[in-house]
Each structure stands twice: as C-alpha cells, then as structure tokens.
Design a protein around this motif. Sequence first.
Motif, PDB file in Angstrom:
ATOM      1  N   GLY A 170      14.648   7.329  18.000  1.00  0.00           N
ATOM      2  CA  GLY A 170      14.630   6.553  19.454  1.00  0.00           C
ATOM      3  C   GLY A 170      13.167   6.282  19.957  1.00  0.00           C
ATOM      4  N   CYS A 171      12.286   5.796  19.093  1.00  0.00           N
ATOM      5  CA  CYS A 171      11.056   5.329  19.563  1.00  0.00           C
ATOM      6  C   CYS A 171      10.507   4.099  18.787  1.00  0.00           C
ATOM      7  CB  CYS A 171      10.046   6.569  19.191  1.00  0.00           C
ATOM      8  SG  CYS A 171       9.847   6.696  17.512  1.00  0.00           S
ATOM      9  N   PRO A 172       9.683   3.483  19.454  1.00  0.00           N
ATOM     10  CA  PRO A 172       9.058   2.090  18.694  1.00  0.00           C
ATOM     11  C   PRO A 172       8.340   2.741  17.386  1.00  0.00           C
ATOM     12  CG  PRO A 172       8.020   2.385  21.082  1.00  0.00           C
ATOM     13  CD  PRO A 172       8.795   3.968  20.680  1.00  0.00           C
ATOM     14  N   VAL A 173       8.713   1.816  16.463  1.00  0.00           N
ATOM     15  CA  VAL A 173       8.291   1.914  15.080  1.00  0.00           C
ATOM     16  C   VAL A 173       7.380   0.734  14.706  1.00  0.00           C
ATOM     17  CG1 VAL A 173       8.913   2.127  12.643  1.00  0.00           C
ATOM     18  CG2 VAL A 173      10.058   3.436  14.298  1.00  0.00           C
ATOM     19  N   VAL A 174       6.196   1.012  14.206  1.00  0.00           N
ATOM     20  CA  VAL A 174       5.348  -0.297  13.646  1.00  0.00           C
ATOM     21  C   VAL A 174       5.368  -0.171  12.251  1.00  0.00           C
ATOM     22  CG1 VAL A 174       3.116  -1.093  13.309  1.00  0.00           C
ATOM     23  CG2 VAL A 174       3.738  -0.027  15.377  1.00  0.00           C
ATOM     24  N   VAL A 175       5.754  -1.313  11.230  1.00  0.00           N
ATOM     25  CA  VAL A 175       5.837  -1.457   9.779  1.00  0.00           C
ATOM     26  C   VAL A 175       4.661  -2.220   9.419  1.00  0.00           C
ATOM     27  CG1 VAL A 175       7.223  -1.752   7.883  1.00  0.00           C
ATOM     28  CG2 VAL A 175       8.330  -0.749   9.838  1.00  0.00           C
ATOM     29  N   ASP A 176       3.626  -1.704   8.422  1.00  0.00           N
ATOM     30  CA  ASP A 176       2.829  -2.636   7.922  1.00  0.00           C
ATOM     31  C   ASP A 176       2.568  -2.341   6.316  1.00  0.00           C
ATOM     32  OD1 ASP A 176       0.928  -4.611   7.779  1.00  0.00           O
ATOM     33  OD2 ASP A 176      -0.288  -4.025   9.398  1.00  0.00           O
ATOM     34  N   ASN A 177       1.827  -2.910   5.654  1.00  0.00           N
ATOM     35  CA  ASN A 177       1.181  -2.765   4.266  1.00  0.00           C
ATOM     36  C   ASN A 177       0.398  -1.451   4.527  1.00  0.00           C
ATOM     37  OD1 ASN A 177      -1.180  -3.505   2.483  1.00  0.00           O
ATOM     38  ND2 ASN A 177       0.801  -3.593   1.452  1.00  0.00           N
ATOM     39  N   ASP A 178       0.531  -0.775   3.440  1.00  0.00           N
ATOM     40  CA  ASP A 178      -0.467   0.602   3.583  1.00  0.00           C
ATOM     41  C   ASP A 178      -1.728   0.348   3.531  1.00  0.00           C
ATOM     42  OD1 ASP A 178      -0.127  -0.263   0.914  1.00  0.00           O
ATOM     43  OD2 ASP A 178       0.371   1.722  -0.041  1.00  0.00           O
ATOM     44  N   VAL A 179      -2.309  -0.707   2.892  1.00  0.00           N
ATOM     45  CA  VAL A 179      -3.673  -0.965   2.648  1.00  0.00           C
ATOM     46  C   VAL A 179      -4.139  -1.659   3.965  1.00  0.00           C
ATOM     47  CG1 VAL A 179      -5.394  -2.363   1.329  1.00  0.00           C
ATOM     48  CG2 VAL A 179      -3.490  -1.427   0.117  1.00  0.00           C
ATOM     49  N   ASN A 180      -3.477  -2.566   4.553  1.00  0.00           N
ATOM     50  CA  ASN A 180      -3.838  -2.837   5.871  1.00  0.00           C
ATOM     51  C   ASN A 180      -4.047  -1.661   6.997  1.00  0.00           C
ATOM     52  OD1 ASN A 180      -3.677  -5.553   5.233  1.00  0.00           O
ATOM     53  ND2 ASN A 180      -1.438  -5.804   6.064  1.00  0.00           N
ATOM     54  N   LEU A 181      -3.149  -0.891   6.945  1.00  0.00           N
ATOM     55  CA  LEU A 181      -3.294   0.423   7.752  1.00  0.00           C
ATOM     56  C   LEU A 181      -4.319   1.406   7.339  1.00  0.00           C
ATOM     57  CD1 LEU A 181       0.363   1.610   8.125  1.00  0.00           C
ATOM     58  CD2 LEU A 181      -0.893   0.066   9.711  1.00  0.00           C
ATOM     59  N   MET A 182      -4.595   1.359   5.906  1.00  0.00           N
ATOM     60  CA  MET A 182      -5.935   2.254   5.745  1.00  0.00           C
ATOM     61  C   MET A 182      -7.284   1.422   6.055  1.00  0.00           C
ATOM     62  SD  MET A 182      -5.065   3.183   1.675  1.00  0.00           S
ATOM     63  CE  MET A 182      -3.583   3.432   1.123  1.00  0.00           C
ATOM     64  N   ALA A 183      -7.192   0.069   5.927  1.00  0.00           N
ATOM     65  CA  ALA A 183      -8.352  -0.683   6.465  1.00  0.00           C
ATOM     66  C   ALA A 183      -8.718  -0.404   8.330  1.00  0.00           C
ATOM     67  CB  ALA A 183      -8.118  -1.939   6.151  1.00  0.00           C
ATOM     68  N   LEU A 184      -7.373  -0.381   8.722  1.00  0.00           N
ATOM     69  CA  LEU A 184      -7.477  -0.269  10.459  1.00  0.00           C
ATOM     70  C   LEU A 184      -8.080   1.300  10.645  1.00  0.00           C
ATOM     71  CD1 LEU A 184      -4.239  -1.765  11.514  1.00  0.00           C
ATOM     72  CD2 LEU A 184      -6.443  -2.508  12.004  1.00  0.00           C
ATOM     73  N   GLY A 185      -7.609   2.102   9.904  1.00  0.00           N
ATOM     74  CA  GLY A 185      -8.039   3.620   9.899  1.00  0.00           C
ATOM     75  C   GLY A 185      -9.612   3.700   9.710  1.00  0.00           C
ATOM     76  N   GLU A 186     -10.132   3.088   8.692  1.00  0.00           N
ATOM     77  CA  GLU A 186     -11.520   3.126   8.407  1.00  0.00           C
ATOM     78  C   GLU A 186     -12.173   2.300   9.286  1.00  0.00           C
ATOM     79  OE1 GLU A 186     -13.091   4.710   6.113  1.00  0.00           O
ATOM     80  OE2 GLU A 186     -11.518   5.326   4.753  1.00  0.00           O
ATOM     81  N   HIS A 187     -11.715   1.496  10.017  1.00  0.00           N
ATOM     82  CA  HIS A 187     -12.483   0.538  10.823  1.00  0.00           C
ATOM     83  C   HIS A 187     -12.482   1.391  12.441  1.00  0.00           C
ATOM     84  CE1 HIS A 187     -13.237  -2.604  14.053  1.00  0.00           C
ATOM     85  NE2 HIS A 187     -14.013  -2.899  13.055  1.00  0.00           N
ATOM     86  N   HIS A 188     -11.330   2.269  12.679  1.00  0.00           N
ATOM     87  CA  HIS A 188     -11.452   2.714  13.885  1.00  0.00           C
ATOM     88  C   HIS A 188     -12.164   3.996  13.758  1.00  0.00           C
ATOM     89  CE1 HIS A 188      -9.598   6.130  16.539  1.00  0.00           C
ATOM     90  NE2 HIS A 188      -9.794   4.951  17.418  1.00  0.00           N
ATOM     91  N   SER A 189     -12.085   4.954  12.646  1.00  0.00           N
ATOM     92  CA  SER A 189     -12.913   6.343  12.582  1.00  0.00           C
ATOM     93  C   SER A 189     -13.552   6.572  11.289  1.00  0.00           C
ATOM     94  CB  SER A 189     -11.765   7.226  13.248  1.00  0.00           C
ATOM     95  OG  SER A 189     -10.640   7.164  12.334  1.00  0.00           O
ATOM     96  N   GLY A 190     -13.518   5.670  10.308  1.00  0.00           N
ATOM     97  CA  GLY A 190     -14.108   5.970   9.055  1.00  0.00           C
ATOM     98  C   GLY A 190     -15.484   5.296   8.714  1.00  0.00           C
TER      99      GLY A 190
END
Length: 274
Positions: A170-190
């Motif tokens: 019952g909530c919004p869900v975002v689906v993406d490729n795992d490596v895309n999400l890793m790259a976003l994580g590194e860019h945000h706080s890595g």
Amino acid sequence: MSIQYRVLSRLRDLGPLSRAQLSDELEMPRPRLVAELDRMIASGTILEAGPAASRGGRRSTLVQLDPELRFAAVDLGASSIDVEITDGRLAAVASYSESADIRQGPGPVLDRVSELLRKLGAQSRSARLDTIGIGLPGPVSFRDGVSVSPPIMPGWDRFPVRSTLTSEHGCPVVVDNDVNLMALGEHHSGVARSVDNLLFVYEHAFTHQARDLVTAIAEERAPEPSFADALEVQLVLDAVQRSAEHDAAWTSVPARTASNTDPGPGPKPTDRGQ
C-alpha cells in the motif's frame, strides 16, 4: 521536480529548518511554500517542531520530517536478498540479509521479500512503509516497473514487480536496475559525493554468469546468456574504451551480424573432452 520532493530533500539532508529558511533554500515565495507545507503536515509527511531562532521580528516555525517515516530498500541479487528499513533521513533502523536464488521466479522471491519487509517493519516499530525501492539484477523498464528480458532471471520478463509490491504494502514502489541504484547511492553519500561525473562498474553479476556458463557446458546444454550475448557485451565494452580514448566522444556500437555472432570453430557444449 515537485515542491514536495525539494522540501523533503532539504529536510533529509539538513535536518529541521524554519519556513523562512526553506523559502530561502528553495528560492520560492513564502505563500506558495507555506501552502505546500500545510498540505504535507496534513498528510503526516512533516511535523512542526517549535519556534526557530529569531531572525528579527516574529519567529518562524521549524518543520522536520516525521520521525515515523519509513523507507525500505531491497537489493535482489542472483543469490541473495538484502533488505533495510530507514527513517526519513536515511538512517538505518533495521536490516537483514539472506541467501536466495533469483531463478526461483518472481512469485516465491517477492513473497519472501514481502515477508521480510513486514518483519523488519515490526522491528522498526512502524505501522507502515512510506516508500519501497527495489533493485533487480538485470535490465529494467523504470517507467513500467518491470524486468525486461533479464538474462539470469527466468520467469521475470515483464513481471509486474512494482504493482505487486504496491498492492501488497500500500505504498509507492520504485523499481530500477541494482547497479543504477548503487551509483545513485555513491553519488548521494559515498565516494562520488563530490564529483560531477561517475562511471560505476559492478562485476558480481558477471561472476554468476560465468558460473552458469561453466555449469551449462558441464551439463551439455546451451548456456544462458549465450555466447552471442557475451559477444554483444564485449562490443559495448570495446566502444566504452574507444570513447574514453577520445575524450568521451560519442562512439557507436557495431550491430550484431551473422558474422560476428557465429562462435566459429571450437568446443561446443557437446564437445567435452575433445
């Protein structure tokens, strides 16, 4: 980019801010911002947190993220499930990892994901999840929330991952490729937080594909991905290298043809020992 997204991002990264500070940060007229903040307070996304320090005149009111906000991050690997629940500022409040086989198919795997989300949600003392983000180890249609012809995920092609989890939780869900999400994580706080351009390379999926290739040959069956698929990946990597050698110039990838997909002479899966 919506006003709500910009407000949540500032409160996530900077902590409680006054209405006046948010107006300055977002360079937005205060009446428009105040109207949006009132809607967010009514929805339970943010809370008023008392008066701010005086800037002269009437003191503004601080606003902050609701401490009960809960985001879920799910990483599906070829052989693992990793789940973490965070608060609104992305501080971890509960996490869990276990071995799994993505080849079991979307039904059993997503059922287990939902079970883990419910257990971790209970551990984090939250009655709800506000958003779920899930990374899949293969090509993804971000718009549709589905896997698209994933080479190591039988049964997952076009499976409605997003709508399945949305219906379950019952909530919004975002689906993406795992490596895309890793790259976003590194860019945000890595390690890439201070750079403008990032090339992120992850080899874990290749390791499993190599294992599957050797197993297929040993079992005398056609490997998946095929040798032609591997050649296409090599063509892409070759184009990346040529582009890097020419100051990131646009470089085309040769189209697959009969001549460059035919593996030619050499051992076939049925040629063991020859």
